[in-house]
Design an enzyme around this catalytic site. Sequence first.
Site, PDB file in Angstrom:
ATOM      1  N   ASP A 101       0.836  -1.136  -0.033  1.00 31.74           N
ATOM      2  CA  ASP A 101      -0.106   0.007   0.089  1.00 31.74           C
ATOM      3  C   ASP A 101       0.793   1.061  -0.066  1.00 31.74           C
ATOM      4  O   ASP A 101       2.063   1.109   0.522  1.00 31.74           O
ATOM      5  CB  ASP A 101      -0.854  -0.046   1.257  1.00 31.74           C
ATOM      6  CG  ASP A 101      -1.999  -0.914   1.113  1.00 31.74           C
ATOM      7  OD1 ASP A 101      -2.010  -1.797   0.430  1.00 31.74           O
ATOM      8  OD2 ASP A 101      -3.148  -0.766   2.161  1.00 31.74           O
ATOM      9  N   SER A 117       7.664   5.087   5.705  1.00 31.82           N
ATOM     10  CA  SER A 117       8.462   4.583   5.090  1.00 31.82           C
ATOM     11  C   SER A 117       8.507   4.687   3.579  1.00 31.82           C
ATOM     12  O   SER A 117       7.540   4.980   3.034  1.00 31.82           O
ATOM     13  CB  SER A 117       8.815   2.933   5.431  1.00 31.82           C
ATOM     14  OG  SER A 117       8.640   2.885   7.208  1.00 31.82           O
TER      15      SER A 117
END
Length: 281
Positions: free
Chosen positions: A102, A242
């Site tokens: 995602d 991230s």
Amino acid sequence: MRKILLPEEKPKKSLRFLYYNPFGKPILKLMTCRWVSKIAGKYLDSRLSKGMIKKYIRKNQIDMAQYEEEEYSCFNAFFTRRIKKELRPFDSEPTAFCSPCDGKLTVFPIDQDSRFEVKGYTYTVETLLQSAELAGKFQGGYCFIFRLCVDDYHRYAYLDDCQKGENVFIKGKLHTVQPTALEKRRVFTENCREYTLMQTANFGNVAQVEVGAMMVGRIVNNHGAGEFKRGEEKGRFEFGGSTIIVLVEKDKVLPDEELLKNTQDGNETIVRAGERLGVRA
């Protein structure tokens, strides 16, 4: 038509202070040190952090009905919670190039000198991977950048059946991956990261780079070298925004035109793990 994420008109005050104000630079230098994130990580791994979970769910409006039921022993156990498998099916068509995670996606061409440009900064594949030999494999290909925010699902998968090499860790700092930082620093080549080369069944050689970020952003890959299947879990990020960067060779993948246009317009495209992003060339 996919959803897009428009650029923020004004970054958060805290990030503006750290990245634009000269008085914020000493604090930024401290916050991007790995030892600071390690200390934060120890707290988030402890039972003391359980009290953060309910507030975090409310603040980020997370629908917990999408996730497997579990008793979380600490905040990091919650942050790396598993989504119900049926909600992230991988496209089974062999020619479909799938998202490994995602995130908010941008797609950039890699030129004949193995360079690509993000937010006004030119990056080289050689600097990203710290290997001139590997960089040459991706000349003329594409760079897919998936930016994971704190409310995204932080586990990632193999995008195709593959023979995977060993993980290679590169030491660095831990800047945030928010657009504010990307506009001021070469975050992807400054931050700690880990990459692997995969010989895929349908798309030639693919390099996948997991990039850590401020306040832990810990990279946990499940496997060393071996053979793996499309959609099988590859690893996870522990707390912190991230990034995953995927590099593909020339004439191996045709990205969807919508993704290229959104990137050219300065927008990120919201994608999910298993979703088709293009096709085999």
